[in-house]
Design an enzyme around this catalytic site. Structure first.
Site, short mmCIF file in Angstrom:
data_model
loop_
_atom_site.label_atom_id
_atom_site.label_comp_id
_atom_site.label_asym_id
_atom_site.label_seq_id
_atom_site.Cartn_x
_atom_site.Cartn_y
_atom_site.Cartn_z
N GLU A 1 -6.25 3.37 -6.02
CA GLU A 1 -7.49 3.54 -5.23
C GLU A 1 -8.07 4.88 -5.61
OE1 GLU A 1 -9.53 4.02 -0.91
OE2 GLU A 1 -7.89 5.24 -1.62
N HIS B 1 -10.75 -2.63 4.37
CA HIS B 1 -10.53 -2.14 5.74
C HIS B 1 -11.31 -0.86 6.04
CE1 HIS B 1 -8.06 0.18 3.12
NE2 HIS B 1 -7.83 1.05 4.10
N ASP B 2 -11.95 -0.26 5.04
CA ASP B 2 -12.74 0.96 5.25
C ASP B 2 -14.24 0.68 5.24
OD1 ASP B 2 -10.42 2.55 5.17
OD2 ASP B 2 -10.58 2.88 3.01
N ASP C 1 0.88 -1.16 0.00
CA ASP C 1 0.00 0.00 0.00
C ASP C 1 0.92 1.22 0.00
OD1 ASP C 1 -2.30 1.60 0.44
OD2 ASP C 1 -3.15 0.04 1.70
N ASP D 1 -2.86 4.64 -2.68
CA ASP D 1 -3.95 5.25 -1.91
C ASP D 1 -4.41 6.58 -2.55
OD1 ASP D 1 -5.38 5.05 0.72
OD2 ASP D 1 -4.46 7.02 1.03
O1 ISL Z 1 -13.06 5.28 4.25
C1 ISL Z 1 -13.81 5.84 3.50
C2 ISL Z 1 -15.18 5.93 3.81
O2 ISL Z 1 -15.35 5.40 5.06
C3 ISL Z 1 -13.36 6.39 2.23
O3 ISL Z 1 -13.98 7.57 1.92
C4 ISL Z 1 -11.87 6.55 2.29
O4 ISL Z 1 -11.53 7.61 3.12
C5 ISL Z 1 -11.33 6.79 0.94
O5 ISL Z 1 -11.70 5.71 0.13
C6 ISL Z 1 -9.82 6.86 0.99
O6 ISL Z 1 -9.30 5.76 1.66
C7 ISL Z 1 -7.93 5.59 1.78
O7 ISL Z 1 -7.27 6.76 2.21
C8 ISL Z 1 -7.54 7.22 3.52
C9 ISL Z 1 -7.47 6.10 4.56
O8 ISL Z 1 -8.02 6.55 5.77
C10 ISL Z 1 -8.19 4.85 4.12
O9 ISL Z 1 -8.02 3.84 5.06
C11 ISL Z 1 -7.65 4.49 2.78
O10 ISL Z 1 -8.17 3.28 2.29
C12 ISL Z 1 -6.53 8.30 3.81
O11 ISL Z 1 -5.24 7.81 3.57
#
Ligand code: ISL
Length: 555
Positions: A257, A329-330, A98, A199
């Site tokens: 992402e 994980h989100d 990641d 990311d």
């Molecule tokens: O987690 C989300 C909604 O609950 C998404 O909006 C998320 O913030 C978005 O997809 C971006 O996610 C990624 O970047 C973020 C991090 O917190 C997430 O875990 C990651 O997957 C910031 O780095």
């Protein structure tokens, strides 16, 4: 057929913090993963995507990196990393890192320097804008706090943070910064990693002059207007540059992402001729029950809408490549959100979901625990939460006058902590995840739902996932076959065909907890996979019980 390892692979998304703790500090670690490589081999996956393992103060669980070339203290050392990479390689498992380069931690030395003064040579590594205290430069909302700007007393300027205050956005307009990032990524590539999951990579370019948005404000009075910070033109320029600098081998996979991405935008990012990305994570499916104001506005789940999303992406990216996932994980746990986590239907519906994702065209991603049907957690109080997003949402909801009951219900349904409870290995204390005090509570249902139990039972979710993965390996049609929808107007079943040369497979699943019937005129079909023993086809009618899933080879 344009064969690629990452098309043929099943990827296992591994959240190291919650996977396996080898040293009893309550936090998963790299040695813990090393001890469980055999488990990954047993499941049969081909690649692992590791959530961030770099040095981090963990404001956002590793998505705030303070040193890109070192390992998070709780997870181990660079030597542990090398040992893990080696062990995965020995077992033919690819390793996808990641990589978070839209922002860093405010504890990264670049930001520490940048903050020192307007004249500092790292000042332009971040996005600083003039402004008076109390009046941010514009009305942009952050994902994790009300305003996306944080005031700095000393220089009388604000810095931009689309995520938390401890995640300042990097200034991609600065070529020196870009080069440092490419060099750092090359360093990881040279260590032998097989690719990167980038990311929020489509957020690198922000609208020039940082104009305020005219759109509807959220409950805190700020606006989340993706047109001003996502999918802007320079993202394409910088991706091409990154590709040229870092992805010198065709074997290295680039997965973006990309929140807020549409099918049309994705066609541009993932065009195999242009090669900005090999594939991307889009979020239409994850947003299927979200309203206009975002994830916390929960709207009823609609099967037709879900089918429309799946179909649009399958057809839209027919000449590119899809990433397939029910969770990460989100997100909430797949079976609780899209299936049915009651005692009666948990396993059946988890297998139904697995069937769909593994049989659609694209690369399936299994989120840790999905392969044993882990569920959402019923958190009891705010003290149980660890994720800053939910904690911030709750406090803003209270300020905006929403009820506790409403906010709490939203957190239980959508909170990211659901996905982050420790992996349930066995029935011993803390589900065998740690001998210490787990950093996040273990779901109490581990006495029934755990690896030890699932692995030895032939009709478990785990055994079913093994079969799905094996079937992909043995049949090119699962990877490369064309997709074509079936029974598209039906509001309860999801069905489609896969076609490769003169071979055809038909996939039919029942998405609801009631019986449904469909016309079935595929004579001489051979049942390849199913989550039930009793197939009933009479007078050209296939009867499906709750959550039945079928994969037929049509002769
Ligand atoms: O987690 C989300 C909604 O609950 C998404 O909006 C998320 O913030 C978005 O997809 C971006 O996610 C990624 O970047 C973020 C991090 O917190 C997430 O875990 C990651 O997957 C910031 O780095």
């Amino acid at each position: 057929m344009d064969r690629k390892w990452w098309k043929e692979a099943v990827v296992y998304q591994l959240y190291p913090r919650s996977f396996y703790d080898s040293d009893g500090d309550g936090i998963g670690d790299l040695q813990g993963i090393i001890q469980k490589v055999d488990y990954l081999c047993e499941l049969g996956i081909d690649a692992v995507w590791l959530n961030p393992i770099y040095k981090s103060p963990n404001d956002d669980m590793g998505y705030d990196i303070s040193d890109y070339q070192d390992i998070m203290t709780e997870f181990g050392t660079l030597d542990d990393f090398k040992e893990l990479a080696e062990k995965l390689k020995e077992n033919n498992i690819k390793l996808i890192m990641d990589m978070v380069v839209n922002h860093s931690s405010d504890e990264h030395e670049w930001f520490v320097e940048s903050k020192k003064s307007r004249e500092n040579d790292k000042r332009d590594y971040y996005i600083w804008v003039d402004g008076e205290k109390g009046t941010p430069p514009n009305n942009w909302a952050s994902f994790f706090t009300p305003s996306a700007w944080k005031y700095d007393e000393q220089s009388n300027q604000y810095y931009l943070h689309l995520f938390s205050e401890k995640q300042p956005d990097l200034n991609w307009n600065n070529p020196k910064l870009r080069q440092e990032i490419y060099d750092m990524m090359k360093w990881w590539a040279d260590l032998g990693v097989d690719g990167f999951r980038m990311d929020v990579i489509n957020l690198l370019d922000k609208a020039e002059g940082f104009p305020s948005s005219e759109k509807q404000a959220n409950m805190s009075g700020y606006v989340m207007d993706d047109e001003l910070f996502a999918n802007r033109e320079n993202v394409h320029t910088w991706l091409k540059e990154m590709r040229k600098e870092v992805f010198t081998s065709d074997e290295l996979v680039m997965i973006g992402e990309t929140p807020f991405v549409t099918v049309e935008m994705a066609q541009k990012y993932a065009d195999p001729k242009v090669k900005e990305m090999d594939m991307l994570f889009a979020f239409d499916l994850m947003d299927v029950n979200s309203g206009k104001s975002g994830k916390w506005e929960i709207i009823p789940f609609s099967i037709p809408r879900m089918k429309e999303i799946l179909n649009d992406w399958q057809i839209g990216l027919a000449n590119c490549w899809n990433s397939l996932f029910w969770s990460n994980h989100d997100q909430p746990r797949a079976v609780s959100r899209f299936g049915n986590d009651s005692k009666e239907y948990r396993e059946k519906s988890a297998k139904m979901l697995g069937t769909l994702m593994h049989m659609l065209k694209g690369t399936p991603y299994i989120y840790q625990g999905e392969e044993i049907g882990m569920t959402n957690m019923i958190f009891e109080s705010l003290d149980d939460l660890r994720d800053l997003e939910s904690i911030n949402y709750y406090s803003e909801a209270m300020k905006a006058g929403l009820s506790h009951a409403h906010a709490w219900d939203c957190i239980l349904q959508k909170g990211r902590d659901n996905a982050r409870t420790p992996m349930q290995w066995d029935t011993s204390e803390s589900a065998g995840f740690t001998s210490g005090k787990p950093w996040q509570k273990v779901n109490p249902n581990y006495s029934n739902i755990n690896v030890e139990e699932s692995i030895k039972r032939e009709d478990s979710v785990f055994s079913y996932y093994k079969l799905l993965i094996k079937t992909r390996k043995e049949n090119d049609i699962v990877v490369y076959g064309e997709y074509s929808p079936l029974f598209y107007e039906h509001d309860k079943i999801v069905a489609f065909e896969r076609i490769l040369d003169d071979e055809k497979w038909v996939i039919i699943v029942n998405f609801v907890d009631e019986k449904v019937k469909v016309e079935f005129d595929y004579f001489n079909s051979e049942l390849i996979i199913s989550n039930t023993d009793s197939v009933s086809i009479k007078d050209k009618i296939l009867s499906l019980n709750a959550y039945d899933a079928y994969v037929f080879r049509v002769k």
